[in-house]
Design a protein around this motif. Structure first.
Motif, PDB file in Angstrom:
ATOM      1  N   LEU A 230       0.831  -1.198   0.000  1.00 31.06           N
ATOM      2  CA  LEU A 230       0.000   0.000   0.000  1.00 31.06           C
ATOM      3  C   LEU A 230       0.870   1.255   0.000  1.00 31.06           C
ATOM      4  O   LEU A 230       0.564   2.239  -0.691  1.00 31.06           O
ATOM      5  N   ARG A 231       1.960   1.238   0.748  1.00 28.89           N
ATOM      6  CA  ARG A 231       2.874   2.378   0.761  1.00 28.89           C
ATOM      7  C   ARG A 231       3.406   2.663  -0.637  1.00 28.89           C
ATOM      8  O   ARG A 231       3.474   3.815  -1.070  1.00 28.89           O
ATOM      9  N   HIS A 232       3.755   1.604  -1.369  1.00 28.01           N
ATOM     10  CA  HIS A 232       4.289   1.795  -2.717  1.00 28.01           C
ATOM     11  C   HIS A 232       3.222   2.399  -3.631  1.00 28.01           C
ATOM     12  O   HIS A 232       3.517   3.311  -4.419  1.00 28.01           O
ATOM     13  N   PHE A 233       1.999   1.905  -3.532  1.00 28.88           N
ATOM     14  CA  PHE A 233       0.921   2.483  -4.335  1.00 28.88           C
ATOM     15  C   PHE A 233       0.703   3.950  -3.981  1.00 28.88           C
ATOM     16  O   PHE A 233       0.490   4.787  -4.869  1.00 28.88           O
TER      17      PHE A 233
ATOM     18  N   ILE B 163      -9.048  -3.158   2.381  1.00 23.98           N
ATOM     19  CA  ILE B 163      -9.380  -1.762   2.089  1.00 23.98           C
ATOM     20  C   ILE B 163     -10.888  -1.600   1.915  1.00 23.98           C
ATOM     21  O   ILE B 163     -11.465  -0.591   2.326  1.00 23.98           O
ATOM     22  N   GLY B 164     -11.532  -2.607   1.332  1.00 22.35           N
ATOM     23  CA  GLY B 164     -12.988  -2.580   1.230  1.00 22.35           C
ATOM     24  C   GLY B 164     -13.506  -1.934  -0.041  1.00 22.35           C
ATOM     25  O   GLY B 164     -12.751  -1.565  -0.944  1.00 22.35           O
ATOM     26  N   ASP B 165     -14.815  -1.772  -0.105  1.00 19.26           N
ATOM     27  CA  ASP B 165     -15.505  -1.227  -1.277  1.00 19.26           C
ATOM     28  C   ASP B 165     -15.880   0.228  -1.049  1.00 19.26           C
ATOM     29  O   ASP B 165     -16.118   0.658   0.089  1.00 19.26           O
ATOM     30  N   PRO B 166     -16.000   0.993  -2.129  1.00 17.69           N
ATOM     31  CA  PRO B 166     -15.684   0.610  -3.509  1.00 17.69           C
ATOM     32  C   PRO B 166     -14.178   0.424  -3.686  1.00 17.69           C
ATOM     33  O   PRO B 166     -13.383   1.044  -2.968  1.00 17.69           O
ATOM     34  N   PRO B 167     -13.759  -0.415  -4.643  1.00 19.97           N
ATOM     35  CA  PRO B 167     -12.334  -0.710  -4.822  1.00 19.97           C
ATOM     36  C   PRO B 167     -11.540   0.547  -5.144  1.00 19.97           C
ATOM     37  O   PRO B 167     -11.997   1.410  -5.902  1.00 19.97           O
ATOM     38  N   LEU B 168     -10.360   0.636  -4.576  1.00 19.08           N
ATOM     39  CA  LEU B 168      -9.483   1.776  -4.833  1.00 19.08           C
ATOM     40  C   LEU B 168      -8.280   1.405  -5.692  1.00 19.08           C
ATOM     41  O   LEU B 168      -7.679   2.280  -6.317  1.00 19.08           O
ATOM     42  N   ILE B 169      -7.920   0.109  -5.719  1.00 16.47           N
ATOM     43  CA  ILE B 169      -6.801  -0.356  -6.541  1.00 16.47           C
ATOM     44  C   ILE B 169      -7.385  -1.114  -7.731  1.00 16.47           C
ATOM     45  O   ILE B 169      -7.988  -2.174  -7.568  1.00 16.47           O
ATOM     46  N   LEU B 170      -7.237  -0.552  -8.906  1.00 19.61           N
ATOM     47  CA  LEU B 170      -7.845  -1.100 -10.111  1.00 19.61           C
ATOM     48  C   LEU B 170      -6.826  -1.891 -10.919  1.00 19.61           C
ATOM     49  O   LEU B 170      -5.631  -1.575 -10.927  1.00 19.61           O
ATOM     50  N   THR B 171      -7.292  -2.924 -11.607  1.00 22.12           N
ATOM     51  CA  THR B 171      -6.446  -3.691 -12.517  1.00 22.12           C
ATOM     52  C   THR B 171      -6.485  -3.052 -13.897  1.00 22.12           C
ATOM     53  O   THR B 171      -7.570  -2.813 -14.439  1.00 22.12           O
TER      54      THR B 171
ATOM     55  N   SER C 241      -4.790  -9.229  -3.488  1.00 21.88           N
ATOM     56  CA  SER C 241      -6.164  -9.648  -3.202  1.00 21.88           C
ATOM     57  C   SER C 241      -6.505  -9.405  -1.740  1.00 21.88           C
ATOM     58  O   SER C 241      -7.595  -8.896  -1.415  1.00 21.88           O
ATOM     59  N   ARG C 242      -5.590  -9.747  -0.843  1.00 17.29           N
ATOM     60  CA  ARG C 242      -5.823  -9.526   0.581  1.00 17.29           C
ATOM     61  C   ARG C 242      -5.915  -8.038   0.896  1.00 17.29           C
ATOM     62  O   ARG C 242      -6.764  -7.608   1.685  1.00 17.29           O
ATOM     63  N   LEU C 243      -5.043  -7.255   0.285  1.00 19.87           N
ATOM     64  CA  LEU C 243      -5.042  -5.816   0.532  1.00 19.87           C
ATOM     65  C   LEU C 243      -6.347  -5.196   0.059  1.00 19.87           C
ATOM     66  O   LEU C 243      -6.950  -4.375   0.772  1.00 19.87           O
ATOM     67  N   ARG C 244      -6.795  -5.569  -1.113  1.00 17.19           N
ATOM     68  CA  ARG C 244      -8.060  -5.029  -1.630  1.00 17.19           C
ATOM     69  C   ARG C 244      -9.219  -5.376  -0.702  1.00 17.19           C
ATOM     70  O   ARG C 244     -10.087  -4.540  -0.435  1.00 17.19           O
ATOM     71  N   ARG C 245      -9.223  -6.603  -0.217  1.00 11.76           N
ATOM     72  CA  ARG C 245     -10.312  -7.032   0.665  1.00 11.76           C
ATOM     73  C   ARG C 245     -10.321  -6.218   1.953  1.00 11.76           C
ATOM     74  O   ARG C 245     -11.385  -5.816   2.441  1.00 11.76           O
TER      75      ARG C 245
END
Length: 222
Positions: free
Chosen positions: A160-163, A203-211, A197-201
């Motif tokens: 998350l820090r890198h993002f 962080i929760g919805d709506p998704p903040l990290i997009l593919t 996948s774990r980080l996205r889960r």
């Protein structure tokens, strides 16, 4: 953030590397100048920590050689970790290309604080990162979304820090491996896809990290 630790004292290297990994840094260790050069030929580091008294040469010569050897990837920042405490030694280290100089014995907390300070020279402002709803406290090792705490592992925190260092930019899986993982990590159990996948889960919805198809991933930013 990926760190190269050049230290020939095996016990000290193990303690420092373990401590930095617990602080969410990816750490590779070299005990010799030759070992450090081998890693620098293949890996780009955010920070390199150099001991000066190496069994096969002086760390100052390694520092000086970074600028003149096109085969070596020069770290973005360099920190000298040494028992040499004379003023002349400090001057020589800084003149050789080091960004900072820390004398042994040192407190681990000071080393981590100096690494944060070096990171700030590359664009960080203080120990708090904020991108939209996300807040990251680098010193306290805590994260929130809209004020709600996120229970992150060290690897998730590092990702998350890198993002958050690159908001709105496309970050490839290779880039994440380069800066979030180290040679110590097991790629079969801690792959980018699993941790993401774990980080996205969390962080929760709506998704903040997009593919981004065929490119990587992007942290949405306001």
């Amino acid at each position: 953030m990926r760190v190269l630790l050049v230290e020939d004292d095996a016990d000290l290297a193990e303690i420092v590397a373990l401590g930095l990994r617990n602080e969410s840094y990816a750490v590779d260790v070299a005990a010799t100048r030759a070992g450090a050069e081998e890693l620098l030929r293949t890996t780009r580091y955010d920070v390199a920590c150099f001991d000066l008294g190496l069994p096969d040469g002086d760390g100052l010569d390694l520092l000086r050689g970074l600028a003149g050897d096109p085969g070596l990837h020069r770290p973005r920042r360099s920190l000298v970790l040494t028992a040499r405490d004379a003023v002349a030694d400090r001057v020589a280290g800084l003149d050789a290309g080091a960004d900072d100089y820390l004398v042994k014995p040192f407190h681990f907390a000071e080393l981590v604080a100096r690494l944060r300070a070096l990171a700030r020279r590359d664009g960080e402002h203080g120990s708090i990162l904020r991108v939209g709803e996300l807040t990251l406290d680098l010193a306290a090792h805590r994260a929130w979304r809209s004020g709600v705490p996120l229970d992150l592992t060290a690897r998730e925190f590092s990702m998350l820090r890198h993002f958050m260092h690159h908001p709105g930019q496309v970050v490839s899986a290779e880039d994440l491996l380069e800066h979030v993982w180290d040679a110590h990590a097991n790629p079969f159990t801690t792959s980018v896809r699993v941790i993401l996948s774990r980080l996205r889960r969390k962080i929760g919805d709506p998704p903040l990290i997009l593919t981004i198809t065929n490119a990587g991933y992007r942290l949405t930013a306001p």
